[in-house]
Design a protein around this motif. Structure first.
Motif: not given
Length: 388
Positions: A157, A306-307
């Motif tokens: 991340l 997730n990002v």
């Protein structure tokens, strides 16, 4: 630098970008640094002092024995009155030697995100490039006793956010904090956002000691932030003070792993007081490292899987994620199938053999290959897939 402990004001002015005041012997930043180094100081007392006049004037009044603030104990006034100009000179020389910039809320290098904060630090000691504060900023915090998968998620991340132009703010503590900044540094190039590390000691006192390399690398490629002067050790009371700065600098705060009573929850509380959005990474039920994050999700915090989840929270274009690629060796089709079958959370080899429907021998072979490529980790006999 002059002789016999006499500092050269022109050199100090050049190194720190401040202007010397005609009415003071030394530039104002040196008096600010000295005031921040007084004994028996709290961040509120320092704010009161800095609001009482120019730093040089406040220093002069303290040296003259004046008691110009209400609510300060006699013992504190006596301690302050015992200092002399050797403190001012020593701190200023130390800042010059270390390349530390001293800023107050009136200075251009002070982070604009902290101006107006009800508990903003009155004085900051900075090492590195203060342009890091001009980027979009996300705080990443978590437990010091992180799982292998939690560390991997934090590293990934951090790298992806930096590649997307977002600076990662963290505290350089063991576990999740340092892993997030390790990810940033692994991905950094001219297009990546620099890291911002807020530390609980002076800018020259590395804590914990094993983080010396990454500490200095962040000072070169990003910025180290402290409200403690050079030489200050990481005493317990400084960590909650650091956490409020992490929260104040962050536009979004992400908790990767945390126990329900972990230190990360202190940063969460500071973020919520400031209306900073808090997000959490879902964890396996029953794992102590996931108790706090799962509690946050139950209470309504947005999840981070997730990002893209983070970039959407910042209203940023998620297509910029394509600037980052996983540096690990690619997997074959059967290795990828096995990794997917491992699922989330730590498992023993026996459990994995059953869970993936493979013999113990084949399970051991797959795990050996995946470990060599960096896709799994073994902690005391427990295997985890390192996937974000």
């Amino acid at each position: 630098m002059g002789f016999a402990g006499v500092i050269d004001a022109s050199e100090i002015e050049h190194r720190n970008g401040g202007a010397a005041m005609n009415s003071a012997r030394y530039p104002q930043w040196s008096y600010s640094a000295a005031l921040a180094s007084l004994p028996l100081l709290t961040h509120r007392r320092l704010r009161w002092l800095m609001q009482s006049g120019t730093p040089s004037d406040v220093w002069r009044r303290i040296r003259a024995g004046e008691r110009f603030l209400n609510g300060i104990d006699d013992a504190v006034w006596r301690a302050w009155g015992s200092v002399d100009d050797s403190l001012l000179i020593g701190v200023a020389e130390r800042c010059i030697d270390l390349g530390v910039t001293v800023v107050t809320m009136k200075d251009a290098g002070y982070p604009t995100a902290l101006i107006g904060d009800p508990e903003a630090p009155a004085v900051l000691f900075l090492r590195g490039n203060t342009t890091a504060f001009t980027h979009r900023r996300v705080g990443i915090v978590g437990t010091r006793t992180a799982t292998a998968s939690g560390k991997h998620f934090a590293r990934t991340l951090g790298a992806q956010l930096s590649a997307a132009g977002v600076s990662v703010v963290s505290g350089l503590a063991r576990g999740i904090d340092v892993e997030s900044h390790s990810g940033v540094l692994s991905a950094m190039n001219d297009d990546c956002a620099p890291p911002i590390a807020v530390v609980a000691s002076g800018p020259d006192v590395v804590y914990p000691r094993e983080h010396s390399r990454i500490w200095n690398e962040i000072a070169m490629r990003g910025v180290l932030v402290s409200e403690s002067p050079p030489g200050a050790h990481a005493e317990p009371f400084r960590f909650p003070m650091r956490n409020r700065i992490i929260a104040g600098l962050s536009e979004v705060l992400i908790v990767v792993e945390s126990r329900s009573t972990g230190g990360s929850m202190s940063t969460v509380r500071e973020a919520m007081k400031r209306d900073v959005a808090v997000m959490a990474v879902p964890g396996s039920p029953g794992m102590r490292q996931s108790e706090g994050t799962n509690d946050l999700l139950r209470d309504g915090c947005a999840p981070v899987t997730n990002v893209e989840d983070v970039l959407l929270a910042l209203n940023l274009d998620t297509r910029r994620v394509q600037n980052w690629c996983d540096p690990r060796e690619a997997l074959s089709a059967d290795e990828a199938e096995f990794l997917h079958a491992m699922g989330r959370g730590p498992r023993s080899m026996d459990e994995l053999s059953i869970h993936t429907s493979r013999s113990l021998v084949k399970t051991a072979v797959y795990l050996g290959r995946l470990e060599a490529k960096g896709w799994v980790a073994n902690t005391d006999g427990w295997w985890e897939a390192l996937v974000a």
